[in-house]
Design a protein around this motif. Structure first.
Motif, PDB file in Angstrom:
ATOM      1  N   GLU A   5      -2.629  37.146  76.582  1.00 42.24           N
ATOM      2  CA  GLU A   5      -1.928  36.499  77.676  1.00 42.24           C
ATOM      3  C   GLU A   5      -2.357  35.038  77.734  1.00 42.24           C
ATOM      4  N   ASP A   6      -1.519  34.232  78.360  1.00 41.89           N
ATOM      5  CA  ASP A   6      -1.788  32.798  78.446  1.00 41.89           C
ATOM      6  C   ASP A   6      -2.877  32.542  79.483  1.00 41.89           C
ATOM      7  N   GLY A   7      -3.953  31.869  79.045  1.00 35.64           N
ATOM      8  CA  GLY A   7      -5.053  31.564  79.951  1.00 35.64           C
ATOM      9  C   GLY A   7      -5.067  30.120  80.410  1.00 35.64           C
ATOM     10  N   GLY A   8      -4.030  29.342  80.033  1.00 35.25           N
ATOM     11  CA  GLY A   8      -3.996  27.938  80.403  1.00 35.25           C
ATOM     12  C   GLY A   8      -4.775  27.092  79.418  1.00 35.25           C
ATOM     13  N   GLY A   9      -4.125  26.686  78.342  1.00 31.88           N
ATOM     14  CA  GLY A   9      -4.797  25.917  77.294  1.00 31.88           C
ATOM     15  C   GLY A   9      -5.353  26.785  76.183  1.00 31.88           C
ATOM     16  N   TYR A  10      -5.304  28.102  76.368  1.00 35.87           N
ATOM     17  CA  TYR A  10      -5.777  29.024  75.346  1.00 35.87           C
ATOM     18  C   TYR A  10      -5.130  30.383  75.593  1.00 35.87           C
ATOM     19  N   LEU A  11      -5.215  31.262  74.593  1.00 32.71           N
ATOM     20  CA  LEU A  11      -4.761  32.643  74.733  1.00 32.71           C
ATOM     21  C   LEU A  11      -5.987  33.537  74.859  1.00 32.71           C
ATOM     22  N   GLN A  12      -5.892  34.540  75.725  1.00 32.97           N
ATOM     23  CA  GLN A  12      -7.028  35.421  75.958  1.00 32.97           C
ATOM     24  C   GLN A  12      -6.576  36.870  75.906  1.00 32.97           C
ATOM     25  N   SER A  13      -7.412  37.714  75.283  1.00 40.28           N
ATOM     26  CA  SER A  13      -7.058  39.131  75.201  1.00 40.28           C
ATOM     27  C   SER A  13      -7.078  39.751  76.586  1.00 40.28           C
ATOM     28  N   ARG A  14      -6.132  40.650  76.826  1.00 41.78           N
ATOM     29  CA  ARG A  14      -6.044  41.294  78.143  1.00 41.78           C
ATOM     30  C   ARG A  14      -7.205  42.255  78.371  1.00 41.78           C
TER      31      ARG A  14
END
Length: 427
Positions: free
Chosen positions: A228-237
Protein backbone atom coordinates in the motif's frame (compact mmCIF):
# COMPACT_ATOMS: atom_id res chain seq x y z
CA UNK A 1 42.34 -11.31 -19.35
CA UNK A 2 40.02 -9.88 -16.79
CA UNK A 3 36.41 -8.78 -16.69
CA UNK A 4 36.12 -5.82 -14.33
CA UNK A 5 32.97 -4.03 -13.32
CA UNK A 6 32.22 -1.48 -10.64
CA UNK A 7 29.07 -2.21 -8.63
CA UNK A 8 26.92 0.66 -7.43
CA UNK A 9 24.11 -0.31 -5.07
CA UNK A 10 23.38 3.43 -5.21
CA UNK A 11 22.72 5.32 -8.48
CA UNK A 12 25.76 5.29 -10.81
CA UNK A 13 28.39 7.97 -10.18
CA UNK A 14 26.88 8.86 -6.81
CA UNK A 15 29.43 8.67 -4.03
CA UNK A 16 27.50 9.97 -1.03
CA UNK A 17 28.63 7.90 1.94
CA UNK A 18 27.28 9.94 4.85
CA UNK A 19 25.63 8.44 7.92
CA UNK A 20 21.87 8.14 8.26
CA UNK A 21 21.69 10.79 11.00
CA UNK A 22 24.16 13.19 9.38
CA UNK A 23 21.80 16.17 9.00
CA UNK A 24 20.26 15.80 12.45
CA UNK A 25 23.67 15.37 14.07
CA UNK A 26 24.89 18.52 12.32
CA UNK A 27 21.93 20.57 13.56
CA UNK A 28 22.26 19.35 17.13
CA UNK A 29 25.99 19.99 17.23
CA UNK A 30 25.39 23.60 16.17
CA UNK A 31 22.70 23.86 18.88
CA UNK A 32 25.22 22.76 21.53
CA UNK A 33 27.74 25.28 20.22
CA UNK A 34 25.14 28.05 20.61
CA UNK A 35 24.40 26.89 24.17
CA UNK A 36 28.08 26.85 25.10
CA UNK A 37 28.67 30.25 23.46
CA UNK A 38 25.78 31.84 25.37
CA UNK A 39 27.12 30.34 28.61
CA UNK A 40 30.63 31.54 27.81
CA UNK A 41 29.49 35.13 27.16
CA UNK A 42 27.32 35.16 30.29
CA UNK A 43 30.14 33.90 32.51
CA UNK A 44 32.73 36.33 31.16
CA UNK A 45 30.38 39.33 31.41
CA UNK A 46 29.17 38.21 34.86
CA UNK A 47 32.74 37.73 36.06
CA UNK A 48 33.72 41.19 34.84
CA UNK A 49 30.68 42.83 36.46
CA UNK A 50 31.04 41.05 39.82
CA UNK A 51 34.82 40.88 39.93
CA UNK A 52 34.94 37.08 39.86
CA UNK A 53 38.16 35.77 38.30
CA UNK A 54 36.93 32.17 38.68
CA UNK A 55 33.81 32.96 36.66
CA UNK A 56 35.90 34.55 33.90
CA UNK A 57 38.25 31.54 33.90
CA UNK A 58 35.32 29.12 33.55
CA UNK A 59 33.95 31.24 30.69
CA UNK A 60 37.30 30.99 28.89
CA UNK A 61 37.29 27.24 29.53
CA UNK A 62 33.80 27.09 27.98
CA UNK A 63 35.23 28.77 24.87
CA UNK A 64 37.67 25.87 24.37
CA UNK A 65 34.72 23.50 24.77
CA UNK A 66 32.76 25.37 22.09
CA UNK A 67 35.84 25.42 19.85
CA UNK A 68 36.20 21.64 20.01
CA UNK A 69 32.54 21.20 19.12
CA UNK A 70 32.94 23.72 16.29
CA UNK A 71 35.43 21.33 14.71
CA UNK A 72 32.77 18.59 14.70
CA UNK A 73 30.08 20.92 13.32
CA UNK A 74 32.31 22.18 10.50
CA UNK A 75 33.18 18.59 9.57
CA UNK A 76 29.46 17.77 9.26
CA UNK A 77 28.81 20.92 7.21
CA UNK A 78 31.82 20.43 4.92
CA UNK A 79 31.05 16.75 4.33
CA UNK A 80 27.45 17.57 3.38
CA UNK A 81 28.39 20.54 1.20
CA UNK A 82 30.94 18.61 -0.84
CA UNK A 83 29.25 15.19 -0.75
CA UNK A 84 28.75 15.25 -4.54
CA UNK A 85 32.10 16.80 -5.41
CA UNK A 86 33.77 14.45 -7.96
CA UNK A 87 37.22 15.50 -6.70
CA UNK A 88 36.63 13.27 -3.68
CA UNK A 89 37.02 9.84 -5.26
CA UNK A 90 35.25 8.01 -2.45
CA UNK A 91 33.04 10.80 -1.13
CA UNK A 92 33.36 12.86 2.03
CA UNK A 93 32.27 10.23 4.55
CA UNK A 94 35.69 10.24 6.24
CA UNK A 95 35.57 13.91 7.21
CA UNK A 96 33.91 12.90 10.46
CA UNK A 97 36.72 10.45 11.20
CA UNK A 98 39.33 13.13 10.42
CA UNK A 99 37.56 15.53 12.79
CA UNK A 100 37.31 12.79 15.40
CA UNK A 101 41.05 12.13 15.11
CA UNK A 102 41.79 15.84 15.52
CA UNK A 103 39.45 16.04 18.52
CA UNK A 104 41.23 13.07 20.09
CA UNK A 105 44.54 14.97 19.85
CA UNK A 106 42.91 18.00 21.50
CA UNK A 107 41.53 15.76 24.25
CA UNK A 108 44.98 14.28 24.84
CA UNK A 109 46.44 17.80 25.19
CA UNK A 110 43.67 18.75 27.63
CA UNK A 111 44.39 15.62 29.68
CA UNK A 112 48.09 16.54 29.83
CA UNK A 113 47.32 20.11 30.91
CA UNK A 114 44.87 18.98 33.62
CA UNK A 115 47.35 16.35 34.81
CA UNK A 116 50.20 18.88 34.94
CA UNK A 117 48.08 21.37 36.87
CA UNK A 118 46.88 18.65 39.26
CA UNK A 119 50.41 17.49 40.06
CA UNK A 120 51.53 21.11 40.54
CA UNK A 121 48.73 21.72 43.04
CA UNK A 122 49.48 18.48 44.88
CA UNK A 123 53.06 19.66 45.37
CA UNK A 124 52.14 23.28 46.01
CA UNK A 125 48.56 23.60 47.39
CA UNK A 126 46.73 26.84 46.64
CA UNK A 127 43.94 28.64 48.46
CA UNK A 128 40.46 27.73 47.13
CA UNK A 129 37.40 30.00 47.22
CA UNK A 130 34.91 27.22 47.91
CA UNK A 131 31.77 29.38 47.98
CA UNK A 132 32.52 30.61 44.46
CA UNK A 133 34.12 27.52 42.91
CA UNK A 134 31.43 24.99 43.86
CA UNK A 135 28.48 26.84 42.25
CA UNK A 136 30.53 27.36 39.07
CA UNK A 137 31.36 23.65 38.92
CA UNK A 138 27.68 22.80 39.40
CA UNK A 139 26.73 25.27 36.64
CA UNK A 140 29.30 23.65 34.33
CA UNK A 141 27.85 20.22 35.05
CA UNK A 142 24.33 21.45 34.22
CA UNK A 143 25.54 22.84 30.89
CA UNK A 144 27.32 19.58 30.07
CA UNK A 145 24.25 17.50 30.91
CA UNK A 146 22.14 19.75 28.66
CA UNK A 147 24.75 19.45 25.90
CA UNK A 148 24.80 15.65 26.20
CA UNK A 149 21.00 15.59 25.98
CA UNK A 150 21.03 17.70 22.82
CA UNK A 151 23.73 15.60 21.18
CA UNK A 152 22.05 12.31 22.07
CA UNK A 153 19.01 13.43 20.11
CA UNK A 154 21.09 13.27 16.95
CA UNK A 155 22.81 10.01 17.84
CA UNK A 156 20.05 7.85 19.31
CA UNK A 157 20.72 4.90 17.07
CA UNK A 158 24.19 3.62 17.77
CA UNK A 159 24.35 1.06 14.94
CA UNK A 160 22.87 3.05 12.10
CA UNK A 161 23.30 1.36 8.75
CA UNK A 162 23.04 4.47 6.67
CA UNK A 163 19.49 3.58 5.72
CA UNK A 164 16.12 3.23 7.43
CA UNK A 165 16.73 0.12 9.46
CA UNK A 166 16.85 -0.57 13.15
CA UNK A 167 17.76 -3.40 15.49
CA UNK A 168 19.86 -5.08 12.81
CA UNK A 169 17.61 -8.05 12.10
CA UNK A 170 18.04 -7.96 8.35
CA UNK A 171 20.84 -7.16 6.00
CA UNK A 172 19.22 -3.81 5.18
CA UNK A 173 18.22 -1.99 2.03
CA UNK A 174 18.93 -3.60 -1.37
CA UNK A 175 18.87 -1.77 -4.68
CA UNK A 176 17.59 -3.80 -7.63
CA UNK A 177 16.76 -2.88 -11.23
CA UNK A 178 13.27 -4.11 -12.13
CA UNK A 179 10.92 -2.98 -14.84
CA UNK A 180 13.20 -0.14 -15.87
CA UNK A 181 13.14 1.16 -12.30
CA UNK A 182 15.77 1.19 -9.57
CA UNK A 183 14.02 -0.02 -6.41
CA UNK A 184 15.36 0.02 -2.86
CA UNK A 185 13.86 -2.77 -0.73
CA UNK A 186 14.27 -2.79 3.02
CA UNK A 187 12.96 -4.55 6.11
CA UNK A 188 11.91 -1.44 8.03
CA UNK A 189 11.38 -1.69 11.80
CA UNK A 190 12.48 1.62 13.27
CA UNK A 191 10.32 1.60 16.43
CA UNK A 192 7.46 0.03 14.43
CA UNK A 193 6.45 -3.58 13.60
CA UNK A 194 8.71 -4.92 10.78
CA UNK A 195 7.39 -4.47 7.24
CA UNK A 196 8.84 -4.36 3.76
CA UNK A 197 9.42 -0.80 2.58
CA UNK A 198 10.12 -0.05 -1.08
CA UNK A 199 11.35 3.29 -2.39
CA UNK A 200 12.35 4.37 -5.88
CA UNK A 201 14.04 7.29 -7.55
CA UNK A 202 11.72 10.32 -8.02
CA UNK A 203 9.19 9.77 -10.79
CA UNK A 204 9.92 6.05 -11.00
CA UNK A 205 7.82 4.64 -8.15
CA UNK A 206 5.55 1.75 -9.22
CA UNK A 207 1.90 1.46 -8.24
CA UNK A 208 1.24 -0.50 -5.04
CA UNK A 209 -1.05 -2.94 -6.91
CA UNK A 210 1.78 -3.85 -9.32
CA UNK A 211 4.22 -5.03 -6.65
CA UNK A 212 4.31 -8.19 -4.55
CA UNK A 213 7.00 -9.92 -2.53
CA UNK A 214 6.89 -13.62 -1.65
CA UNK A 215 9.15 -14.87 1.14
CA UNK A 216 10.43 -18.43 1.07
CA UNK A 217 11.92 -19.65 4.35
CA UNK A 218 14.47 -22.46 4.81
CA UNK A 219 11.72 -24.82 6.03
CA UNK A 220 9.70 -24.20 2.83
CA UNK A 221 7.06 -21.90 4.34
CA UNK A 222 5.88 -19.16 1.96
CA UNK A 223 4.12 -15.85 2.55
CA UNK A 224 2.88 -13.36 -0.04
CA UNK A 225 3.02 -9.64 0.78
CA UNK A 226 0.85 -7.04 -0.94
CA UNK A 227 1.67 -3.33 -0.73
CA UNK A 228 0.00 0.00 0.00
CA UNK A 229 1.06 3.59 -0.53
CA UNK A 230 2.82 4.99 2.54
CA UNK A 231 3.45 8.47 1.15
CA UNK A 232 6.77 8.60 -0.67
CA UNK A 233 7.24 4.85 -0.40
CA UNK A 234 5.36 1.55 -0.65
CA UNK A 235 4.87 -0.54 2.47
CA UNK A 236 3.72 -4.12 2.93
CA UNK A 237 0.30 -4.43 4.52
CA UNK A 238 1.33 -7.36 6.70
CA UNK A 239 4.12 -7.55 9.26
CA UNK A 240 7.14 -9.75 8.62
CA UNK A 241 7.43 -12.57 11.19
CA UNK A 242 10.72 -13.33 12.88
CA UNK A 243 13.30 -14.51 12.05
CA UNK A 244 14.19 -12.24 9.13
CA UNK A 245 16.11 -14.90 7.25
CA UNK A 246 14.49 -15.87 3.96
CA UNK A 247 14.59 -15.70 0.18
CA UNK A 248 12.45 -12.81 -1.10
CA UNK A 249 10.97 -13.15 -4.60
CA UNK A 250 10.13 -9.64 -5.83
CA UNK A 251 7.52 -9.46 -8.61
CA UNK A 252 6.60 -6.34 -10.60
CA UNK A 253 3.67 -6.62 -13.04
CA UNK A 254 3.25 -3.83 -15.60
CA UNK A 255 1.42 -3.62 -18.91
CA UNK A 256 0.77 -7.35 -18.97
CA UNK A 257 4.42 -8.18 -18.34
CA UNK A 258 5.82 -9.65 -15.16
CA UNK A 259 9.42 -9.29 -14.03
CA UNK A 260 10.97 -11.03 -11.06
CA UNK A 261 14.17 -11.07 -9.05
CA UNK A 262 15.28 -12.82 -5.88
CA UNK A 263 16.97 -11.33 -2.82
CA UNK A 264 18.37 -13.18 0.17
CA UNK A 265 17.89 -11.74 3.65
CA UNK A 266 19.93 -12.99 6.58
CA UNK A 267 20.07 -12.26 10.31
CA UNK A 268 22.88 -9.92 11.36
CA UNK A 269 25.52 -10.97 13.82
CA UNK A 270 25.98 -8.20 16.37
CA UNK A 271 29.70 -8.39 16.97
CA UNK A 272 31.89 -5.46 18.03
CA UNK A 273 33.38 -4.95 14.58
CA UNK A 274 29.94 -4.77 12.98
CA UNK A 275 28.91 -1.96 15.31
CA UNK A 276 32.22 -0.16 14.91
CA UNK A 277 32.00 0.42 11.17
CA UNK A 278 28.57 2.02 11.59
CA UNK A 279 29.76 4.39 14.31
CA UNK A 280 29.75 8.13 13.69
CA UNK A 281 33.17 9.03 15.10
CA UNK A 282 32.57 12.75 14.65
CA UNK A 283 29.54 12.61 16.95
CA UNK A 284 31.43 10.22 19.20
CA UNK A 285 34.22 12.82 19.57
CA UNK A 286 31.70 15.57 20.35
CA UNK A 287 30.00 13.40 22.97
CA UNK A 288 33.36 12.50 24.51
CA UNK A 289 34.21 16.20 24.84
CA UNK A 290 30.94 16.75 26.69
CA UNK A 291 31.35 13.62 28.81
CA UNK A 292 34.92 14.57 29.66
CA UNK A 293 33.81 17.98 30.84
CA UNK A 294 30.92 16.44 32.80
CA UNK A 295 33.20 13.85 34.41
CA UNK A 296 35.70 16.52 35.42
CA UNK A 297 32.85 18.67 36.80
CA UNK A 298 31.59 15.79 38.96
CA UNK A 299 35.08 15.02 40.23
CA UNK A 300 35.75 18.70 40.93
CA UNK A 301 32.48 19.03 42.86
CA UNK A 302 33.32 15.94 44.95
CA UNK A 303 36.85 17.19 45.52
CA UNK A 304 35.74 20.71 46.50
CA UNK A 305 32.97 19.54 48.84
CA UNK A 306 35.32 17.05 50.54
CA UNK A 307 38.12 19.60 50.81
CA UNK A 308 35.79 22.17 52.40
CA UNK A 309 34.23 19.64 54.80
CA UNK A 310 37.44 18.01 56.06
CA UNK A 311 40.11 20.52 55.11
CA UNK A 312 41.70 18.08 52.66
CA UNK A 313 43.00 20.52 50.05
CA UNK A 314 44.73 17.66 48.24
CA UNK A 315 41.32 16.22 47.26
CA UNK A 316 40.78 18.91 44.61
CA UNK A 317 43.97 18.21 42.61
CA UNK A 318 43.52 14.45 43.12
CA UNK A 319 40.08 14.68 41.53
CA UNK A 320 41.63 16.60 38.65
CA UNK A 321 44.31 13.94 38.19
CA UNK A 322 41.69 11.16 38.05
CA UNK A 323 39.76 13.20 35.49
CA UNK A 324 42.90 13.59 33.38
CA UNK A 325 43.43 9.80 33.36
CA UNK A 326 39.81 9.22 32.30
CA UNK A 327 40.07 11.75 29.46
CA UNK A 328 43.40 10.27 28.34
CA UNK A 329 41.83 6.81 28.15
CA UNK A 330 38.91 8.09 26.03
CA UNK A 331 41.36 10.00 23.83
CA UNK A 332 43.46 6.88 23.22
CA UNK A 333 40.42 4.84 22.16
CA UNK A 334 39.27 7.57 19.77
CA UNK A 335 42.78 7.95 18.29
CA UNK A 336 43.06 4.19 17.77
CA UNK A 337 39.68 3.80 16.06
CA UNK A 338 39.79 6.90 13.84
CA UNK A 339 43.45 6.33 12.96
CA UNK A 340 42.64 2.82 11.75
CA UNK A 341 39.89 4.21 9.49
CA UNK A 342 42.10 6.96 8.06
CA UNK A 343 44.75 4.32 7.26
CA UNK A 344 42.11 2.08 5.59
CA UNK A 345 42.53 -0.81 7.99
CA UNK A 346 39.97 -3.59 7.44
CA UNK A 347 37.05 -2.37 9.57
CA UNK A 348 35.20 -5.68 9.87
CA UNK A 349 37.12 -8.96 9.44
CA UNK A 350 33.82 -10.80 9.83
CA UNK A 351 32.36 -9.01 6.80
CA UNK A 352 35.51 -9.73 4.79
CA UNK A 353 35.14 -13.42 5.58
CA UNK A 354 31.45 -13.35 4.60
CA UNK A 355 32.34 -11.78 1.24
CA UNK A 356 35.01 -14.41 0.64
CA UNK A 357 32.70 -17.28 1.63
CA UNK A 358 29.88 -15.97 -0.57
CA UNK A 359 32.10 -15.71 -3.65
CA UNK A 360 33.79 -19.08 -3.09
CA UNK A 361 30.53 -20.98 -2.38
CA UNK A 362 30.45 -22.30 -5.99
CA UNK A 363 34.10 -23.33 -6.16
CA UNK A 364 35.54 -20.02 -7.38
CA UNK A 365 38.54 -18.47 -5.65
CA UNK A 366 39.03 -14.98 -4.24
CA UNK A 367 42.59 -14.05 -5.15
CA UNK A 368 42.52 -10.52 -3.74
CA UNK A 369 40.17 -8.76 -1.33
CA UNK A 370 40.35 -5.23 0.09
CA UNK A 371 37.73 -3.86 2.47
CA UNK A 372 37.71 -0.37 3.92
CA UNK A 373 35.31 2.16 5.44
CA UNK A 374 33.94 4.99 3.29
CA UNK A 375 31.73 6.56 5.97
CA UNK A 376 29.38 5.55 8.79
CA UNK A 377 27.61 2.37 7.66
CA UNK A 378 29.32 2.35 4.25
CA UNK A 379 32.08 -0.05 3.18
CA UNK A 380 34.12 -0.11 0.00
CA UNK A 381 35.53 -3.35 -1.42
CA UNK A 382 37.76 -4.54 -4.26
CA UNK A 383 37.38 -8.23 -5.05
CA UNK A 384 39.42 -10.25 -7.55
CA UNK A 385 37.88 -13.62 -8.48
CA UNK A 386 39.51 -16.50 -10.34
CA UNK A 387 37.07 -18.90 -11.99
CA UNK A 388 37.15 -21.70 -14.52
CA UNK A 389 33.49 -21.07 -15.36
CA UNK A 390 31.82 -18.56 -17.62
CA UNK A 391 30.36 -16.29 -14.94
CA UNK A 392 30.99 -12.59 -15.36
CA UNK A 393 31.08 -9.68 -12.95
CA UNK A 394 27.28 -9.36 -13.02
CA UNK A 395 26.96 -12.82 -11.44
CA UNK A 396 29.14 -11.88 -8.49
CA UNK A 397 27.36 -8.56 -8.29
CA UNK A 398 24.11 -10.41 -7.62
CA UNK A 399 25.77 -12.62 -5.00
CA UNK A 400 27.17 -9.63 -3.10
CA UNK A 401 23.95 -7.59 -3.32
CA UNK A 402 22.72 -9.08 -0.04
CA UNK A 403 25.36 -7.11 1.88
CA UNK A 404 23.80 -3.66 2.24
CA UNK A 405 26.91 -2.25 3.91
CA UNK A 406 28.91 -2.71 0.68
CA UNK A 407 28.20 0.68 -0.85
CA UNK A 408 30.97 0.70 -3.48
CA UNK A 409 32.35 -2.57 -4.81
CA UNK A 410 34.72 -3.27 -7.70
CA UNK A 411 34.78 -6.84 -9.01
CA UNK A 412 37.54 -8.21 -11.23
CA UNK A 413 36.95 -11.65 -12.78
CA UNK A 414 39.83 -13.75 -14.10
CA UNK A 415 38.77 -16.59 -16.41
CA UNK A 416 41.10 -19.58 -16.80
CA UNK A 417 40.97 -22.93 -18.59
CA UNK A 418 40.62 -25.83 -16.12
CA UNK A 419 43.00 -28.10 -18.01
CA UNK A 420 45.90 -25.77 -18.68
CA UNK A 421 45.32 -22.92 -16.29
CA UNK A 422 45.86 -20.50 -19.17
CA UNK A 423 43.92 -17.30 -19.03
CA UNK A 424 41.17 -17.03 -21.62
CA UNK A 425 39.30 -14.01 -22.93
CA UNK A 426 36.54 -12.73 -20.64
CA UNK A 427 32.97 -13.70 -21.34
Amino acid sequence: MTDAETIYPFPPHQHVFLGKDHDRAERRTWAVIILCSVMMIAEIIGGALFGSLALIADGLHMSTHAGALLLAALAYTYARKYANDPNFSFGTGKFGDLAGYSSAIVLAMIALLIGYEAVSRLLNPVTISFNEAIPIAVLGLVVNVASAWLLSGGHHHGHSHGHSHAHGHGDGARRVALGGRMLEIDVYEDNVPPRFRVTADPGMSPEARDLTIETIRPDGRRQLFAFEDGGGYLQSRDEIPEPHAFLARVCLAQQGRQQECELEFEEHEHDAAHGAHHRDNNMRAAVIHVMADAAVSVLVIVGLVTARAFGWLWMDPLAGLIGALVIANWSFGLLRDTGSILLDRTPDPGMAEKVRTTIESEGDQVTDLHLWRLGPGHLGAIVAVATSGANGAAHYRQKLAKFADLSHVTVEVQHSRPATGQVSPAA
